[in-house]
Write a protein that holds these residues in place. Structure first.
Motif, mmCIF file in Angstrom:
data_model
loop_
_atom_site.group_PDB
_atom_site.id
_atom_site.type_symbol
_atom_site.label_atom_id
_atom_site.label_comp_id
_atom_site.label_asym_id
_atom_site.label_seq_id
_atom_site.Cartn_x
_atom_site.Cartn_y
_atom_site.Cartn_z
ATOM 1 N N GLN A 58 0.835 -1.082 -0.285
ATOM 2 C CA GLN A 58 -0.149 0.199 -0.013
ATOM 3 C C GLN A 58 0.995 1.105 -0.082
ATOM 4 O O GLN A 58 1.739 1.345 0.873
ATOM 5 C CB GLN A 58 -0.864 -0.006 1.282
ATOM 6 N N VAL A 59 0.755 1.887 -1.040
ATOM 7 C CA VAL A 59 1.598 3.259 -1.057
ATOM 8 C C VAL A 59 0.964 4.377 0.055
ATOM 9 O O VAL A 59 -0.080 4.539 0.221
ATOM 10 C CB VAL A 59 1.315 3.941 -2.455
ATOM 11 N N GLN A 60 1.961 4.801 0.635
ATOM 12 C CA GLN A 60 1.667 5.944 1.630
ATOM 13 C C GLN A 60 2.808 7.052 1.817
ATOM 14 O O GLN A 60 4.017 6.612 1.535
ATOM 15 C CB GLN A 60 1.701 5.270 3.007
ATOM 16 N N LEU A 61 2.624 8.051 1.658
ATOM 17 C CA LEU A 61 3.468 9.255 1.666
ATOM 18 C C LEU A 61 3.000 10.148 3.162
ATOM 19 O O LEU A 61 2.015 10.705 3.007
ATOM 20 C CB LEU A 61 3.541 10.104 0.425
ATOM 21 N N VAL A 62 3.969 10.234 3.801
ATOM 22 C CA VAL A 62 3.903 10.860 5.036
ATOM 23 C C VAL A 62 4.557 12.279 5.310
ATOM 24 O O VAL A 62 5.956 11.955 5.444
ATOM 25 C CB VAL A 62 4.077 9.797 6.217
ATOM 26 N N GLU A 63 4.181 13.444 5.302
ATOM 27 C CA GLU A 63 4.946 14.575 5.287
ATOM 28 C C GLU A 63 5.154 14.938 6.647
ATOM 29 O O GLU A 63 4.278 14.673 7.379
ATOM 30 C CB GLU A 63 4.143 15.677 4.495
ATOM 31 N N SER A 64 5.999 15.827 6.934
ATOM 32 C CA SER A 64 6.145 16.127 8.305
ATOM 33 C C SER A 64 7.189 17.372 8.215
ATOM 34 O O SER A 64 7.674 17.709 6.985
ATOM 35 C CB SER A 64 6.979 15.527 9.160
ATOM 36 N N GLY A 65 7.267 18.303 9.156
ATOM 37 C CA GLY A 65 8.311 19.239 9.144
ATOM 38 C C GLY A 65 7.862 20.842 9.138
ATOM 39 O O GLY A 65 8.336 21.853 9.237
ATOM 40 N N ARG A 103 12.558 22.852 7.007
ATOM 41 C CA ARG A 103 12.918 21.896 6.136
ATOM 42 C C ARG A 103 11.763 20.502 6.319
ATOM 43 O O ARG A 103 11.568 20.253 7.411
ATOM 44 C CB ARG A 103 14.155 20.978 6.650
ATOM 45 N N LEU A 104 11.213 20.389 5.204
ATOM 46 C CA LEU A 104 9.953 19.503 5.127
ATOM 47 C C LEU A 104 10.512 18.067 4.799
ATOM 48 O O LEU A 104 11.603 17.872 3.948
ATOM 49 C CB LEU A 104 9.068 19.691 3.917
ATOM 50 N N SER A 105 10.243 16.964 5.200
ATOM 51 C CA SER A 105 10.680 15.748 4.958
ATOM 52 C C SER A 105 9.030 14.905 4.531
ATOM 53 O O SER A 105 8.036 15.213 4.884
ATOM 54 C CB SER A 105 10.822 14.801 6.154
ATOM 55 N N CYS A 106 9.292 13.981 3.604
ATOM 56 C CA CYS A 106 8.295 12.948 3.185
ATOM 57 C C CYS A 106 8.888 11.580 3.105
ATOM 58 O O CYS A 106 9.600 11.182 2.219
ATOM 59 C CB CYS A 106 7.716 13.624 1.901
ATOM 60 N N VAL A 107 8.039 10.797 4.061
ATOM 61 C CA VAL A 107 8.521 9.275 4.116
ATOM 62 C C VAL A 107 7.768 8.441 3.191
ATOM 63 O O VAL A 107 6.709 8.647 3.376
ATOM 64 C CB VAL A 107 8.823 8.865 5.467
ATOM 65 N N ALA A 108 8.480 7.949 2.343
ATOM 66 C CA ALA A 108 7.517 6.863 1.218
ATOM 67 C C ALA A 108 7.565 5.428 1.852
ATOM 68 O O ALA A 108 8.490 4.926 2.414
ATOM 69 C CB ALA A 108 8.187 6.969 0.031
ATOM 70 N N HIS A 109 6.467 4.882 1.755
ATOM 71 C CA HIS A 109 6.091 3.505 2.176
ATOM 72 C C HIS A 109 5.020 2.482 0.867
ATOM 73 O O HIS A 109 4.538 3.345 0.174
ATOM 74 C CB HIS A 109 5.195 3.370 3.396
ATOM 75 N N GLY A 110 5.780 1.369 0.841
ATOM 76 C CA GLY A 110 4.795 0.515 -0.056
ATOM 77 C C GLY A 110 5.406 0.663 -1.465
ATOM 78 O O GLY A 110 4.698 -0.161 -2.427
ATOM 79 N N PHE A 111 6.368 1.381 -1.761
ATOM 80 C CA PHE A 111 6.933 1.220 -3.148
ATOM 81 C C PHE A 111 8.641 1.398 -3.198
ATOM 82 O O PHE A 111 9.144 1.677 -2.115
ATOM 83 C CB PHE A 111 6.160 2.207 -4.209
#
Length: 124
Positions: A1-8, A19-27
């Motif tokens: 399952q694709v997920q993109l989770v932003e923070s910062g 500084r923003l971050s985006c952690v990717a999951h599922g691909f």
């Protein structure tokens, strides 16, 4: 399952940085072009910065020099470093994954997944 989770995101003063971050999951992150977009109230979503699978980057002319996009494929993470923030940078910032056929992508129709967004507010 694709997920993109932003923070910062958060509150910054004019002239400040975030500084923003985006952690990717599922691909397999390294196989996809990515980008940061933003949307202010009453405005359309606009490209902030795009990065290709090979780390080539694209910026809108009016944001060049202040924003830097980067990626760390070992951490499945996309970054956006923002300098000299001003009130016009206030928006919800989204991380997006481009469709697999694009080496780099610069329009919203080229993207198939988005994160939930992280709010950036620039105010004194």
């Amino acid at each position: 399952q694709v997920q993109l989770v932003e923070s910062g995101g958060g509150l910054a003063q004019p002239g400040g940085s975030l500084r923003l971050s985006c952690v990717a999951h599922g691909f397999t992150f390294s196989n996809y072009a990515m980008a940061w977009y933003r949307q202010a109230p009453g405005k359309e979503r606009e490209l902030v910065a795009a990065i290709g699978r090979g780390a080539a980057t694209v910026y809108p002319e009016h944001l060049k020099g202040r924003f830097t996009i980067s990626r760390d494929n070992t951490k499945n993470t996309l970054y956006l470093h923002m300098l000299s923030l001003n009130t016009e940078d206030t928006a919800l910032y989204y991380c997006g994954r481009a469709r697999s056929e694009y080496y780099i992508a610069t329009t919203t129709s080229m993207y198939d997944y988005w994160g939930q967004g992280t709010q950036v507010t620039v105010s004194s």
